[in-house]
Scaffold this motif. Sequence first.
Motif, short mmCIF file in Angstrom:
data_model
loop_
_atom_site.label_atom_id
_atom_site.label_comp_id
_atom_site.label_asym_id
_atom_site.label_seq_id
_atom_site.Cartn_x
_atom_site.Cartn_y
_atom_site.Cartn_z
N ASP A 164 0.83 -1.20 0.00
CA ASP A 164 0.00 0.00 0.00
C ASP A 164 0.87 1.26 0.00
O ASP A 164 0.36 2.37 -0.04
CB ASP A 164 -0.92 0.01 1.24
CG ASP A 164 -1.91 1.17 1.22
OD1 ASP A 164 -2.51 1.43 0.16
OD2 ASP A 164 -2.08 1.83 2.27
N GLY A 165 2.19 1.10 0.06
CA GLY A 165 3.08 2.26 0.15
C GLY A 165 3.46 2.81 -1.22
O GLY A 165 2.99 2.33 -2.26
N TYR A 166 4.33 3.79 -1.21
CA TYR A 166 4.73 4.54 -2.42
C TYR A 166 5.37 3.60 -3.46
O TYR A 166 4.91 3.54 -4.61
CB TYR A 166 5.70 5.62 -1.96
CG TYR A 166 6.41 6.42 -3.01
CD1 TYR A 166 5.73 7.10 -4.01
CD2 TYR A 166 7.81 6.55 -2.97
CE1 TYR A 166 6.41 7.86 -4.95
CE2 TYR A 166 8.49 7.32 -3.89
CZ TYR A 166 7.79 7.97 -4.89
OH TYR A 166 8.47 8.72 -5.80
N CYS A 167 6.41 2.88 -3.08
CA CYS A 167 7.05 1.98 -4.04
C CYS A 167 6.22 0.71 -4.23
O CYS A 167 6.12 0.17 -5.34
CB CYS A 167 8.44 1.57 -3.57
SG CYS A 167 9.58 2.94 -3.34
N GLY A 168 5.61 0.22 -3.14
CA GLY A 168 4.92 -1.06 -3.18
C GLY A 168 3.67 -1.04 -4.04
O GLY A 168 3.39 -2.00 -4.78
N TRP A 169 2.89 0.05 -3.96
CA TRP A 169 1.65 0.12 -4.75
C TRP A 169 1.98 0.14 -6.24
O TRP A 169 1.39 -0.59 -7.04
CB TRP A 169 0.85 1.36 -4.34
CG TRP A 169 -0.40 1.58 -5.14
CD1 TRP A 169 -0.70 2.68 -5.88
CD2 TRP A 169 -1.51 0.67 -5.28
NE1 TRP A 169 -1.93 2.52 -6.48
CE2 TRP A 169 -2.45 1.30 -6.14
CE3 TRP A 169 -1.79 -0.61 -4.79
CZ2 TRP A 169 -3.65 0.69 -6.49
CZ3 TRP A 169 -2.99 -1.21 -5.16
CH2 TRP A 169 -3.91 -0.56 -6.00
N ALA A 170 2.95 0.98 -6.62
CA ALA A 170 3.33 1.06 -8.04
C ALA A 170 3.85 -0.29 -8.53
O ALA A 170 3.55 -0.72 -9.66
CB ALA A 170 4.39 2.15 -8.23
N THR A 171 4.60 -0.99 -7.67
CA THR A 171 5.17 -2.28 -8.07
C THR A 171 4.08 -3.35 -8.19
O THR A 171 4.08 -4.15 -9.13
CB THR A 171 6.23 -2.74 -7.04
OG1 THR A 171 7.22 -1.71 -6.94
CG2 THR A 171 6.89 -4.04 -7.46
N ALA A 172 3.14 -3.33 -7.25
CA ALA A 172 2.06 -4.33 -7.30
C ALA A 172 1.30 -4.21 -8.62
O ALA A 172 1.02 -5.22 -9.29
CB ALA A 172 1.10 -4.11 -6.12
N LEU A 173 0.97 -2.97 -9.01
CA LEU A 173 0.22 -2.81 -10.26
C LEU A 173 1.08 -3.14 -11.48
O LEU A 173 0.59 -3.75 -12.45
CB LEU A 173 -0.30 -1.36 -10.37
CG LEU A 173 -1.30 -0.92 -9.30
CD1 LEU A 173 -2.02 0.34 -9.73
CD2 LEU A 173 -2.33 -2.01 -8.98
#
Length: 442
Positions: A54-63
Amino acid sequence: MIAAPRHQMMSLAIQPCVMSRGSAVQAVVSPSQGEMGTAHSSGAGTRVMIIGGDGYCGWATALHLSARGYKVAIVDNLVRRTFDLQLGMDTLTPISSIHDRVKKWAEVSGNHIDLMVGDICDWDFLEQSMESFRPEAVVHFGEQRSAPYSMIDRTRAVYTQHNNVIGTINVLYAIKEICPDCHLVKLGTMGEYGTPNIDIEEGYITIEHNGRTDTLPYPKQGGSFYHLSKVHDSHNIFFASKAWDIACTDLNQGVVYGVRTEETMADPALINRYDYDGIFGTALNRFVVQAAVGHPLTVYGKGGQTRGFLDIRDTVRCVQIAIDNPANKGEMRVFNQFTEQFSVNDLTKIISTEGAKLGLDVNIVSVPNPRVEKEEHYYNAKCTKLRDLGLEPHLLSDGLIDSLLTFALEHKDRVNMDLIKPAVNWKKSGVVDAMTNAAVSK
Ligand code: NAD
Ligand code: USQ
């Protein structure tokens, strides 16, 4: 300076988290409903757990991974949102709840993302999450990642090291005991190395001493209790990879900038967070917002501090490359994950020049450095391994500043000027008055 209110410290001491064990969101939509997710890669189908998704790097990476056919599960305790609530801060961008985010992503892309809300320091939760999802790769972003936050006071220093170090040990045990073939891709930081007066290698250095030679982990000199938590993580991962034959990649990432990725811009409900405040905001992202609202760019001290930087579009790609090219079992591989080096003064010059093109009058101010760090130093860090594996970097000169400034101008009404000043001093406890006033006035 005043100390943070007692109730904030209390709630941090018990590790704020929202728990909903194994609460996977089953918002499955037929692929024909969406347009994203058609660009499959060689890793398509790989089961990837994204801790901190749900964080800055994590959300972009998940998508990014979901769009390319990876089976993605997000694990997050949403503590980053809690920090904002506790300190009266907010992201520049209006972000949706994580539940709305994954639901919207299913509508837009046709791709389902599992969601497990909980704390990786809670072994029962992590064990259950790993057993239910059975990842082939775990990408671990799920840490307290602000150096200033870790330096607010003793409570936050202890919280940061407990959260980060114990969380990572739990992840290592979960891999050992539940998914021993799973590849750990762990986010470290370039700040683990500090600013030595010699070149920085990628993780290891060969040393000749008294006629004998060995290749050893590169010396570490973290500059905050946060950076030191990453150093401790690296040592623990190095040990566990060998003791338990686990495949690990430690990504020593530089400072990330930017906000737009193809997937997070696909719908307003998917927009990523953008921190500009004096605690979670990082240098370049902060300077862009400061330029947009007419605040002088806040150079700490002399501004010769030099760091590695990368565009968030390269963060997501680097993680994908690491997953697609796993480490060997028993190996802790280290990649330095940045694309360009800049000093703080280099950044302010670039932003002044680009701002002028948009009619902005950008001023620069040197403020007393709230940190303890070298303000003029040698810096030459290697970063070839990810490029050798196919990374094609987005460079700052490619017009990114122009579009970031335009983005910040579009959202400038949401900027709280009181949050811009540096808020934490490495030598004192508490957050500065302006920050607390902002918290009160919100
Ligand atoms: P972030 O704070 O935006 O995201 C971290 C996420 O992890 C948050 O959503 C938070 O709620 C979650 N989290 C924290 N502790 C958790 C726990 N115990 N259990 C479950 N979830 C937890 O940070 P970010 O900027 O996305 O950074 C991600 C990672 O990358 C961090 O490890 C950070 O150290 C590293 N990193 C970030 C940058 C940068 O410039 N942002 C640079 C280098 C390295
Ligand atoms: N700085 C300024 N003015 C500002 C903000 C920062 O001069 O307004 C200076 C700092 O003093 C420092 C440099 O810019 O010398 C970088 O500071 P930062 O806040 O951008 O980055 P840092 O605190 O190091 O932390 C960020 C992320 C962290 C990540 C790290 C990568 O928050 O998660 O690990 O970048 S690195 O810097 O390579 O360690």
